[in-house]
Design a protein around this motif. Structure first.
Motif, PDB file in Angstrom:
ATOM      1  N   SER A  97       2.016  13.941  -1.580  1.00 50.93           N
ATOM      2  CA  SER A  97       0.890  12.692  -1.722  1.00 50.93           C
ATOM      3  C   SER A  97       0.509  12.413  -0.363  1.00 50.93           C
ATOM      4  O   SER A  97      -0.521  12.098  -0.253  1.00 50.93           O
ATOM      5  N   ASP A  98       1.319  12.391   0.630  1.00 43.75           N
ATOM      6  CA  ASP A  98       0.822  11.944   1.993  1.00 43.75           C
ATOM      7  C   ASP A  98      -0.276  13.085   2.448  1.00 43.75           C
ATOM      8  O   ASP A  98      -1.190  12.821   3.207  1.00 43.75           O
ATOM      9  N   GLY A 109      -3.475  12.570   0.609  1.00 45.14           N
ATOM     10  CA  GLY A 109      -4.307  11.460   1.325  1.00 45.14           C
ATOM     11  C   GLY A 109      -4.843  11.741   2.541  1.00 45.14           C
ATOM     12  O   GLY A 109      -5.775  11.151   2.933  1.00 45.14           O
ATOM     13  N   ARG A 110      -4.282  12.784   3.361  1.00 50.85           N
ATOM     14  CA  ARG A 110      -4.701  12.782   4.579  1.00 50.85           C
ATOM     15  C   ARG A 110      -6.031  14.045   4.637  1.00 50.85           C
ATOM     16  O   ARG A 110      -6.876  14.050   5.494  1.00 50.85           O
ATOM     17  N   SER A 118       0.730  -1.224  -0.148  1.00 49.83           N
ATOM     18  CA  SER A 118       0.063   0.002  -0.066  1.00 49.83           C
ATOM     19  C   SER A 118       0.780   1.215  -0.017  1.00 49.83           C
ATOM     20  O   SER A 118       0.400   2.517  -0.520  1.00 49.83           O
ATOM     21  N   GLU A 153       2.046   3.549   2.635  1.00 51.08           N
ATOM     22  CA  GLU A 153       1.248   4.718   3.377  1.00 51.08           C
ATOM     23  C   GLU A 153       1.927   4.744   4.694  1.00 51.08           C
ATOM     24  O   GLU A 153       2.768   3.836   5.217  1.00 51.08           O
ATOM     25  N   THR A 212      -1.186   5.363  -3.259  1.00 49.59           N
ATOM     26  CA  THR A 212      -2.266   5.236  -4.228  1.00 49.59           C
ATOM     27  C   THR A 212      -2.221   6.587  -4.893  1.00 49.59           C
ATOM     28  O   THR A 212      -2.583   6.811  -6.073  1.00 49.59           O
ATOM     29  N   VAL A 213      -2.083   7.819  -3.992  1.00 46.47           N
ATOM     30  CA  VAL A 213      -2.126   9.202  -4.602  1.00 46.47           C
ATOM     31  C   VAL A 213      -1.304   9.141  -5.554  1.00 46.47           C
ATOM     32  O   VAL A 213      -1.498   9.879  -6.864  1.00 46.47           O
ATOM     33  N   GLU A 224      -8.030   8.190   5.605  1.00 47.02           N
ATOM     34  CA  GLU A 224      -6.727   8.615   4.896  1.00 47.02           C
ATOM     35  C   GLU A 224      -6.778   7.663   3.782  1.00 47.02           C
ATOM     36  O   GLU A 224      -7.049   6.394   3.653  1.00 47.02           O
ATOM     37  N   VAL A 225      -6.253   8.137   2.556  1.00 43.85           N
ATOM     38  CA  VAL A 225      -5.896   7.384   1.231  1.00 43.85           C
ATOM     39  C   VAL A 225      -4.398   7.176   1.232  1.00 43.85           C
ATOM     40  O   VAL A 225      -3.448   8.428   1.532  1.00 43.85           O
ATOM     41  N   PRO A 226      -3.854   5.936   1.107  1.00 45.38           N
ATOM     42  CA  PRO A 226      -2.170   5.738   1.069  1.00 45.38           C
ATOM     43  C   PRO A 226      -1.560   6.757   0.178  1.00 45.38           C
ATOM     44  O   PRO A 226      -2.066   6.982  -0.963  1.00 45.38           O
ATOM     45  N   ALA A 227      -0.391   7.225   0.516  1.00 43.90           N
ATOM     46  CA  ALA A 227       0.441   7.960  -0.378  1.00 43.90           C
ATOM     47  C   ALA A 227       0.872   7.282  -1.658  1.00 43.90           C
ATOM     48  O   ALA A 227       0.748   7.948  -2.766  1.00 43.90           O
TER      49      ALA A 227
END
Length: 307
Positions: free
Chosen positions: A269-270, A273-274, A159, A161, A286-287, A281-284
């Protein structure tokens, strides 16, 4: 770039579910010290080291379309991590990292052996073979994880993240930063190695030693990042290409910018995602994967040759 990294880092410290203000920091700095600061440092170290590993691998393979996540290096490290999780779950984190790094090293040399058999006039075959090779290793990892009921662990490792990063769980990434610094000290040798084996030997470069140093650096960084935060795709692919289009292939000059841009993009990206699904949160990975996949396709299908 340094100013942008400072601004991003400062913003990162104040983004999250827990309320954090200057007054709350003075009253209780626990959230800042235990969670926000380690998470920000982990993102910076991860982005810088993965981007540096990507540019080293591109120079050693003499192809702009490769990175650890598209050459089977990451998948091989996951296989090693799975093996040590199954057979020696009580091993300390350094032991697991060593096994993952060894597996990544073997996987990377396997990819290099495959590239030696490909025609040099077909540069697009190298990333395509790397994707197939990585897919085979990834399928093997999925099969092993399914048999051992470790699919959940595999999902975490894939993932990329930073939600689980706290003080005491990210310090291994300083070793990845040290590996990136070591690469800077050998930047001139890597630049010459990027000319190819024959040209490097004719210029007096100890090609095989430089190749070994580069592959060990890539394997070590990949293992450290996977053990700590998981796979972050396309960072090592996109960042070196963006910087090389502006600054050329002199690694001594461009490597600090590669590291800085990689660190900034991972941290950004992190942060996205936040906030995109706050308070979730969306994992970095993935972003940035969405952006990186689009750039990678443009590189493969574009008219200009980057090999």
């Amino acid at each position: 770039m340094a100013l942008a990294l400072c601004v991003l880092s400062l913003c990162s410290l104040f983004i999250g579910v827990a309320d954090l203000s200057l007054s709350s920091i003075l009253d209780d700095p626990q959230v800042l010290v235990v969670s926000r600061l380690p998470r920000t440092l982990a993102a910076l170290l991860t982005g810088a080291s993965v981007a540096v590993a990507g540019v080293i691998l591109q120079l050693l393979v003499c192809n702009r379309f490769v990175e650890p996540a598209t050459t089977g290096t990451s998948e091989a490290a996951i296989l090693g991590l799975l093996a040590v999780t199954i057979w020696a779950p009580a091993w300390p984190i350094l032991g697991k990292m060593a096994v993952a790094a060894s597996a990544a090293l073997i996987g990377t040399f396997g990819f290099l052996a495959l590239t030696r058999k490909l025609p040099p006039e077909q540069p697009l075959l190298i990333p395509l073979v790397g994707l197939i090779y990585g897919g085979i290793l990834g399928a093997a990892a999925t099969f092993v994880a399914f048999q051992a009921d470790l699919i959940q662990y595999l999902g975490v490792w894939m993932s990329g993240e930073f939600s689980g990063v706290v003080a005491g769980r990210y310090e291994l990434l300083w070793l990845a930063g040290g590996a990136a610094l070591l690469a800077y000290l050998a930047a001139d040798q890597f630049t010459v190695a990027g000319l190819g084996r024959s040209a490097s030997l004719s210029l007096g470069l100890r090609y095989h030693q430089v190749l070994a140093l580069g592959i060990v650096t890539v394997a070590l960084v990949s293992a450290l990042v996977i053990v700590t935060v998981g796979v972050l795709p396309f960072i090592g692919l996109v960042v070196p290409n963006v910087v090389s289009r502006v600054m050329g292939d002199n690694l001594r000059e461009s490597l600090p910018f590669v590291a800085g841009l990689g660190a900034g993009l991972v941290l950004l990206s992190d942060m996205i995602g936040r906030v995109v699904r706050y308070p979730y949160e969306v994992p970095a990975g993935t972003v940035f994967g969405i952006i990186g996949a689009a750039v990678f396709l443009q590189m493969l299908l574009g008219r200009r040759s980057y090999a």
